[in-house]
Design an enzyme around this catalytic site. Structure first.
Site, PDB file in Angstrom:
ATOM      1  N   PRO A  90       0.786  -1.231   0.000  1.00  0.00           N
ATOM      2  CA  PRO A  90       0.000   0.000   0.000  1.00  0.00           C
ATOM      3  C   PRO A  90       0.824   1.291   0.000  1.00  0.00           C
ATOM      4  CG  PRO A  90       0.192  -0.772   2.234  1.00  0.00           C
ATOM      5  CD  PRO A  90       0.966  -1.751   1.359  1.00  0.00           C
ATOM      6  N   TYR A  91       2.153   1.190  -0.168  1.00  0.00           N
ATOM      7  CA  TYR A  91       2.976   2.398  -0.096  1.00  0.00           C
ATOM      8  C   TYR A  91       2.584   3.402  -1.177  1.00  0.00           C
ATOM      9  CZ  TYR A  91       7.162   5.335   0.223  1.00  0.00           C
ATOM     10  OH  TYR A  91       8.026   6.396   0.355  1.00  0.00           O
ATOM     11  N   GLY A  92       2.478   2.950  -2.429  1.00  0.00           N
ATOM     12  CA  GLY A  92       2.089   3.843  -3.516  1.00  0.00           C
ATOM     13  C   GLY A  92       0.740   4.507  -3.278  1.00  0.00           C
ATOM     14  N   SER A  94      -0.774   5.013  -0.495  1.00  0.00           N
ATOM     15  CA  SER A  94      -0.728   5.910   0.663  1.00  0.00           C
ATOM     16  C   SER A  94      -0.098   7.249   0.302  1.00  0.00           C
ATOM     17  CB  SER A  94       0.017   5.255   1.834  1.00  0.00           C
ATOM     18  OG  SER A  94       1.419   5.191   1.607  1.00  0.00           O
ATOM     19  N   LYS A  95       0.921   7.228  -0.555  1.00  0.00           N
ATOM     20  CA  LYS A  95       1.551   8.485  -0.971  1.00  0.00           C
ATOM     21  C   LYS A  95       0.679   9.238  -1.974  1.00  0.00           C
ATOM     22  CE  LYS A  95       5.288   8.642   1.517  1.00  0.00           C
ATOM     23  NZ  LYS A  95       5.588   9.749   2.435  1.00  0.00           N
TER      24      LYS A  95
END
Length: 197
Positions: A90-92, A94-95
């Protein structure tokens, strides 16, 4: 708020705390994890840190900034390509949410003397988000965290008063230029280009 109690005021908020893909897998650079394979608790932890954390910090800081009619909020973000990169959930996402927060908060605070901008290193950076065991050959190609210093200081200064709702790519900052020229070359509107249909 502890900061105001200790220093008497608050002027600048840098939302830099974040959790990256190493929380999903140590091999994220070479073996992408598909979104349905991500543990739901890990997903929540990353989103809570990267999306809710900046909101809660800004929500606590903004009343002080508004009261003095001056303030800077800088959200540490990343390249749009990384937000869309396969295996980066989920990093992408979230950013991408933080990018949206930057755009919306800048509009909400327009005309108050408080600006909201994003700052990104401009590429993969040698930080604590890079897992242990990455080869030295890979590590030498990474940006140094210090690339962020000059652009951040400019965004936190009076010189950036007319800039809000922008993103500044630190890798495009040319330290040989006067700061205003370096900033102009490294700035773009935050969010995504809209197309008419």
């Amino acid at each position: 708020m502890d900061t105001v109690a200790a220093f008497g005021s608050l002027h600048i908020l840098v939302n830099k705390a974040g959790r990256g893909m190493k929380y999903v897998s140590d091999a994220f650079l070479t073996e992408p994890t598909r979104f349905w394979e991500v543990d739901s608790d890990t997903w929540r932890t990353i989103v809570d840190t990267n999306v809710n954390g900046p909101f809660l910090m800004a929500r606590a800081a903004v009343p002080y900034l508004l009261d003095q009619g001056w303030g800077r909020i800088v959200n540490i973000t990343m390249n749009h390509d990384t937000m869309r990169r396969a295996g980066f959930s989920p990093y992408g996402p979230s950013k991408a949410a933080l990018e949206s927060e930057t755009v919306i908060w800048a509009q909400d605070l327009a005309g108050t003397g408080v600006t909201v901008n994003g700052l990104l290193p401009g590429g993969a950076t040698d930080t604590g988000m890079i897992p242990e065991g990455v080869s030295e050959a890979v590590r030498t190609r990474l940006l140094r965290p210090e690339v962020m210093v000059e652009p951040l200081l400019w965004l936190a200064s009076d010189a950036s008063a007319a800039v809000t709702g922008a993103r500044l790519d630190a890798a495009r900052w040319d330290s040989t230029l006067p700061p205003e020229q370096a900033a102009a070359a490294a700035l773009e509107q935050a969010g995504w280009t809209t197309r008419s249909h």
